[in-house]
Design an enzyme around this catalytic site. Structure first.
Site, short mmCIF file in Angstrom:
data_model
loop_
_atom_site.label_atom_id
_atom_site.label_comp_id
_atom_site.label_asym_id
_atom_site.label_seq_id
_atom_site.Cartn_x
_atom_site.Cartn_y
_atom_site.Cartn_z
N TYR A 254 0.84 -1.20 0.00
CA TYR A 254 0.00 0.00 0.00
C TYR A 254 0.88 1.26 0.00
CZ TYR A 254 -3.77 3.17 1.53
OH TYR A 254 -4.67 4.19 1.63
N THR B 44 -9.62 8.99 7.73
CA THR B 44 -10.93 9.63 7.55
C THR B 44 -12.02 8.62 7.90
OG1 THR B 44 -10.03 11.10 5.88
CG2 THR B 44 -12.41 10.75 5.82
P1 NAD Z 1 -12.68 1.85 0.10
O1 NAD Z 1 -12.03 0.53 0.16
O2 NAD Z 1 -14.00 2.02 0.76
O3 NAD Z 1 -12.86 2.31 -1.42
C1 NAD Z 1 -12.00 1.94 -2.46
C2 NAD Z 1 -12.83 1.68 -3.70
O4 NAD Z 1 -11.96 1.35 -4.79
C3 NAD Z 1 -13.79 0.51 -3.52
O5 NAD Z 1 -15.06 0.86 -4.02
C4 NAD Z 1 -13.15 -0.60 -4.34
O6 NAD Z 1 -14.09 -1.55 -4.83
C5 NAD Z 1 -12.49 0.19 -5.45
N1 NAD Z 1 -11.35 -0.49 -6.08
C6 NAD Z 1 -10.32 -1.13 -5.48
N2 NAD Z 1 -9.47 -1.62 -6.38
C7 NAD Z 1 -9.97 -1.28 -7.60
C8 NAD Z 1 -9.54 -1.52 -8.93
N3 NAD Z 1 -8.42 -2.20 -9.19
N4 NAD Z 1 -10.29 -1.05 -9.95
C9 NAD Z 1 -11.45 -0.37 -9.70
N5 NAD Z 1 -11.90 -0.13 -8.47
C10 NAD Z 1 -11.17 -0.57 -7.42
O7 NAD Z 1 -11.63 2.91 0.67
P2 NAD Z 1 -11.80 4.46 0.99
O8 NAD Z 1 -11.58 4.66 2.42
O9 NAD Z 1 -13.02 5.00 0.37
O10 NAD Z 1 -10.52 5.04 0.23
C11 NAD Z 1 -10.60 5.68 -1.03
C12 NAD Z 1 -9.22 6.16 -1.43
O11 NAD Z 1 -8.71 7.08 -0.47
C13 NAD Z 1 -8.19 5.04 -1.56
O12 NAD Z 1 -7.36 5.31 -2.67
C14 NAD Z 1 -7.40 5.16 -0.27
O13 NAD Z 1 -6.09 4.70 -0.43
C15 NAD Z 1 -7.44 6.64 -0.02
N6 NAD Z 1 -7.27 6.95 1.41
C16 NAD Z 1 -8.28 6.70 2.31
C17 NAD Z 1 -8.07 6.97 3.66
C18 NAD Z 1 -9.15 6.76 4.68
O14 NAD Z 1 -8.91 7.03 5.85
N7 NAD Z 1 -10.33 6.32 4.35
C19 NAD Z 1 -6.83 7.48 4.09
C20 NAD Z 1 -5.84 7.68 3.15
C21 NAD Z 1 -6.06 7.43 1.81
#
Ligand code: NAD
Ligand code: UDP
Length: 310
Positions: A144, A174
């Protein structure tokens, strides 16, 4: 009205972003492979004629005509991104290449959902954007962390080489409604355990810290960032600088839910960062942005969401 592509649009952050951008009168294309995303997160948007869903994996190229791209596709919780680590790297790296290729071809701005994990187990506190980080490139989290670091490198190389308009946002933890109840992240774990009257599982001694930002605040930051002039590329930190130890978070959730659950201690996962707090001066200065929702209020909303689900 703009046509906006959101990869990972069926996930936690993505589904809220779809909703918000539709509310503002835009057309939204949600692209997702439904690995951790769910149709239930976006079902209420299906009747909106400005909303489209494409089942697609971003490790494969795709050609679409849009005005903006938000690249969020990537599992975010450790248990999900470690389930198939090679795939996680492919999603970050090949996904970034494909989406940057698209942005280059159709000449539109692209926002990357990067992460505070690029700082690893930080030796500098709080973390500022110019800190290079302390990441174990071999460890279990590296699929990651390093995937996201390569993605940042790709964004800046496409910017320098091909003049792609990039917006790199480093998101700190978040939370909010639509987190998966079983995705292992701390806020959802503690709330679900509390509501079920189960033990609250603090890993390690609970002295490690995190800073938790409510989803609505993050979305506001995203949209402000996307609207900046072309020379504003980031990286820019987005998070709530209020820092808690994990034990304090557990106690807060016990109080807010009124549960009889007790805290129990479990082993700390390998390479678990000891502390994390964003320095958000750059976001304040560039975007006039800072979080507005107190953590306690965000937790109450999230508790209500899980109460209605369980
Ligand atoms: P989440 O897992 O709920 O959402 C990720 C989405 O991406 C899901 O709907 C999943 O099905 C889709 N996905 C995964 N691999 C894929 C692929 N190869 N092709 C198409 N779709 C794909 O996570 P989230 O918390 O909503 O995070 C969203 C983004 O924000 C991510 O990139 C994550 O790294 C980043 N992020 C989130 C946080 C947090 O605290 N939530 C913190 C830092 C970064
Ligand atoms: N954590 C915990 N109990 C849990 C889940 C997580 O004590 O049931 C801890 C975890 O070890 C980490 C912190 O909470 O120190 C945040 O974990 P999360 O997976 O939510 O986010 P990240 O580690 O990616 O910041």
């Amino acid at each position: 009205m703009k046509r906006i592509l959101i990869t990972g649009g069926a996930g936690f952050i993505g589904s809220h972003l779809c909703e918000r951008l539709l509310k503002e009168g835009n057309e939204v294309i949600c692209l997702d492979n439904f690995f951790t995303g769910r149709k239930d997160n976006i079902r209420h948007l299906f009747d909106n004629s400005n909303f489209e869903v494409i089942r697609h994996d971003i490790i494969e190229p795709i050609l679409l005509e849009v005005d903006q791209i938000y690249n969020l596709a990537c599992p975010a919780s450790p248990i999900h991104y470690q389930y198939n680590p090679v795939k996680t790297v492919k999603t970050s790296v090949m996904g970034a290449i494909n989406m940057l290729g698209l942005a280059k071809r159709i000449r539109v701005p692209i926002l990357q959902a990067s992460t505070s994990e690029v700082y690893g187990d930080p030796l500098v506190h709080p973390q500022k954007e110019d800190y290079w980080g302390n990441v174990n490139c071999l460890g279990l989290r590296s699929c990651y962390d390093e995937g996201k670091r390569v993605a940042e490198s790709l964004f800046f190389n496409y910017h320098r080489q091909n003049k792609v308009k990039i917006k790199v946002v480093r998101i700190f933890n978040t939370f909010g409604p639509r987190m998966l109840e079983n995705d292992g992240r701390v806020v959802s774990n503690f709330i679900v355990q509390a509501l079920r009257g189960k033990d609250i599982t603090v890993y390690g001694d609970g002295s490690q810290t995190r800073s938790f930002c409510y989803i609505d605040d993050l979305l506001e930051g995203f949209i402000r960032m996307m609207d900046t002039p072309d020379d504003v590329t980031g990286p820019i930190n987005m998070g709530n600088p209020t820092e808690f130890t994990i034990k304090e978070l557990a106690e807060k959730i016990i109080k807010l839910t009124g549960t009889a659950s007790k805290i129990i201690y479990k082993p700390l996962p390998v390479d678990d960062p000891t502390r994390r707090r964003p320095d958000i001066s750059l976001a304040k200065q560039t975007l006039g942005w800072e979080p507005k929702v107190p953590v306690e209020e965000g937790l109450k909303n999230t508790i209500e969401y899980f109460r209605s689900k369980l």
